[in-house]
Design an enzyme around this catalytic site. Structure first.
Site, short mmCIF file in Angstrom:
data_model
loop_
_atom_site.label_atom_id
_atom_site.label_comp_id
_atom_site.label_asym_id
_atom_site.label_seq_id
_atom_site.Cartn_x
_atom_site.Cartn_y
_atom_site.Cartn_z
N GLN A 34 -32.32 -11.99 -11.11
CA GLN A 34 -32.71 -11.55 -11.85
C GLN A 34 -33.81 -12.50 -12.73
O GLN A 34 -33.65 -13.52 -11.81
CB GLN A 34 -32.46 -10.98 -13.62
CG GLN A 34 -31.81 -12.11 -13.98
CD GLN A 34 -30.49 -10.84 -15.25
OE1 GLN A 34 -30.46 -10.10 -15.81
NE2 GLN A 34 -29.04 -11.60 -15.17
N HIS A 65 -25.37 -11.96 -32.49
CA HIS A 65 -24.19 -12.15 -32.59
C HIS A 65 -23.14 -12.07 -33.30
O HIS A 65 -22.51 -11.54 -33.19
CB HIS A 65 -24.44 -13.64 -31.41
CG HIS A 65 -24.44 -13.41 -30.43
ND1 HIS A 65 -25.64 -13.89 -30.04
CD2 HIS A 65 -24.73 -12.93 -29.13
CE1 HIS A 65 -26.45 -14.50 -29.07
NE2 HIS A 65 -25.50 -13.27 -28.43
N ASP A 89 -24.18 -15.95 -22.30
CA ASP A 89 -25.00 -16.78 -22.83
C ASP A 89 -23.77 -17.12 -23.66
O ASP A 89 -24.03 -18.35 -24.41
CB ASP A 89 -26.38 -16.31 -23.85
CG ASP A 89 -25.80 -14.77 -24.85
OD1 ASP A 89 -25.36 -15.07 -25.43
OD2 ASP A 89 -26.89 -13.92 -24.06
N GLU A 109 -19.46 -11.03 -16.47
CA GLU A 109 -20.99 -11.61 -16.62
C GLU A 109 -20.98 -11.17 -15.20
O GLU A 109 -20.44 -12.13 -14.26
CB GLU A 109 -21.02 -12.14 -17.22
CG GLU A 109 -22.84 -13.25 -16.71
CD GLU A 109 -24.06 -12.18 -17.18
OE1 GLU A 109 -23.80 -12.38 -18.14
OE2 GLU A 109 -25.03 -11.74 -16.07
N ASP A 140 -19.31 -6.92 -11.45
CA ASP A 140 -20.34 -6.10 -11.78
C ASP A 140 -18.97 -5.27 -13.11
O ASP A 140 -18.64 -5.04 -12.83
CB ASP A 140 -20.24 -5.64 -10.85
CG ASP A 140 -21.41 -3.78 -11.23
OD1 ASP A 140 -21.50 -3.71 -12.56
OD2 ASP A 140 -21.88 -3.24 -10.24
N GLY A 141 -20.53 -5.67 -14.42
CA GLY A 141 -18.77 -4.65 -15.61
C GLY A 141 -17.75 -3.33 -14.66
O GLY A 141 -17.50 -2.80 -15.40
N ASP A 158 -22.73 -6.44 -23.67
CA ASP A 158 -23.95 -7.28 -24.61
C ASP A 158 -25.09 -7.13 -23.73
O ASP A 158 -24.83 -7.99 -22.77
CB ASP A 158 -23.49 -8.31 -25.26
CG ASP A 158 -24.47 -9.31 -25.18
OD1 ASP A 158 -25.18 -8.81 -25.68
OD2 ASP A 158 -23.83 -10.90 -25.46
N SER A 159 -25.67 -5.97 -23.07
CA SER A 159 -25.50 -5.96 -21.61
C SER A 159 -27.41 -6.01 -22.73
O SER A 159 -28.31 -6.36 -23.57
CB SER A 159 -25.73 -4.85 -21.40
OG SER A 159 -26.66 -3.80 -22.02
N THR A 160 -28.35 -6.01 -21.43
CA THR A 160 -29.74 -5.74 -21.09
C THR A 160 -30.84 -4.61 -21.58
O THR A 160 -29.62 -3.37 -21.57
CB THR A 160 -30.65 -6.61 -20.06
OG1 THR A 160 -29.81 -5.65 -18.68
CG2 THR A 160 -30.27 -8.21 -19.57
#
Ligand code: AG3
Length: 287
Positions: A34, A65, A89, A109, A140-141, A158-160
Site C-alpha cells: 500500500q 484505541h 501502528d 501485521e 497475512d492475518g 484492527d484493520s483498514t
C-alpha cells in the site's frame, strides 16, 4: 506574497470530502502492499494515511484505541492471551499493555513497513511494541489465524477498510478461523466501519452478517472519531458464549484497576451499545 497552503483530502463519497491542512509531508512511500504517507498538521498533529485513507491522527487516536480494547477487557478481566490482527501502528498494543493480567500480545501485521514507519514517526502509538510481552508476526492475518486453535482469549481485528490488504479480514472464512483460534469464552472485537455513508454502511452490514453467521453472539457498539468518514464509527463485539452480555460487567472491578483513559469509562461503555434506530435497521437487514 501569500504562502501556499497544502491540504490533504480524503474522498468519502462522490459528494463529500474531508480536508486537513498540512504543515509538512514527513514521509511518503509505496510498500509492497500500500501507499504509506505521514503528514504533520496544525489541527490533528501527525497523521498516518494508508492508500489515501486516514488511519490515525495524534489528536484523536486515543478514542479508537481505547474503545477497541477496554470494553472487552472490562467484560472479561481474565483475558490473558491476545492476538491483534493489523494494528501495525501499535495503538492497540499500547492500551492492552496497561493490563498487568495480560500475559502475551501477538501482533500479526501484513506490512512490515507500516510497523517500521510508525516506530520511526509515531512513537505516541508505536512506543510500546518492544515490550517483552509482545511478539511481532509479519504475516497475512488470514493465513496466520488459520493455524491457531484454542489459542487466544481475545482477538482484535484492527484493520483498514475492506479494500486492498484488509479485504480478507471481513469474510466469513476469516471469522470462522478466528472462532477456532479463540478459547472457550473467547471474544472477537473488530473495526466495523461506519453506518453513515452508503458504501461504508454496506461494508458494515456485510461484516455484521458474516460475524452473526459464525458467532452465537454478535453485537455492535459505537464511537465518535472525528477524522473517520462521518465521524460515526462502529466496533463489533462477538463472543463464543451465547450468554455473554457486553453491557453486564463489574464496573467497580474495572475502575479499581486504575487504567488511565481519556475517552473510555464504564458508563460510556454501557451507553455505546445503545444504537440509533437507523443503525439497528441496517443491522437487522431492514434498511
Ligand atoms: N483502522 C482503520 C479504520 C478505517 C478508517 N477508514 C477511513 N479513513 N476511510 C485504523 C487503524 C488504527 N490502529
Amino acid at each position: 506574497m501569500q504562502a501556499r497552503e497544502l491540504w490533504f483530502t480524503e474522498n468519502y463519497t462522490d459528494g463529500a470530502r474531508f480536508s486537513i491542512r498540512i504543515d509538512a509531508q514527513v514521509y511518503s512511500h509505496k510498500s509492497r502492499f500500500q501507499q504509506i504517507d505521514i503528514f504533520d498538521t496544525p489541527e490533528f498533529g501527525r497523521v498516518l494515511v494508508l492508500d489515501g485513507c486516514i488511519m490515525l491522527t495524534e489528536k484523536d487516536e486515543f478514542i479508537y484505541h481505547e474503545m477497541i480494547v477496554h470494553p472487552a477487557m472490562a467484560v472479561r478481566p481474565d483475558i490473558k492471551r491476545v492476538l491483534v490482527i493489523g494494528g501495525g501502528d501499535g495503538g492497540c498494543v499500547r492500551e492492552l499493555l496497561q493490563y498487568e493480567s495480560i500475559e502475551s500480545v501477538d501482533l500479526c501485521e501484513i506490512d512490515r513497513e507500516v510497523i517500521e514507519t510508525c516506530r520511526r514517526f509515531l512513537p505516541q502509538t508505536a512506543g510500546r511494541m518492544d515490550d517483552i510481552r509482545v511478539e511481532l508476526h509479519i504475516a497475512d492475518g488470514l493465513k496466520f489465524v488459520r493455524r491457531q486453535k484454542n489459542a487466544y482469549d481475545l482477538i482484535i481485528v484492527d484493520s483498514t477498510d475492506p479494500f486492498g490488504p484488509g479485504e480478507g479480514l471481513f469474510t466469513r472464512e476469516f471469522y470462522g478461523n478466528c472462532y477456532s483460534a479463540l478459547t472457550e469464552n473467547g471474544i472477537l472485537i473488530n473495526q466495523h466501519e461506519s453506518p453513515y455513508y452508503r458504501g461504508d454502511a454496506l461494508a458494515m452490514q456485510r461484516a455484521h452478517r458474516q460475524l452473526s453467521a459464525v458467532f452465537p453472539m454478535a453485537s455492535v457498539y459505537q464511537v465518535h472519531i472525528p477524522t473517520y468518514p462521518s465521524g460515526h464509527w462502529l466496533f463489533g463485539f462477538a463472543a463464543k458464549n451465547a450468554e455473554c452480555n457486553p453491557c453486564e460487567f463489574d464496573e467497580e472491578q474495572w475502575n479499581a484497576l486504575g487504567i488511565s483513559t481519556r475517552y473510555y469509562n464504564t458508563k460510556l461503555h454501557k451507553g455505546s451499545f445503545a444504537l440509533p434506530n437507523y443503525v439497528k435497521d441496517l443491522l437487522s437487514g431492514k434498511e
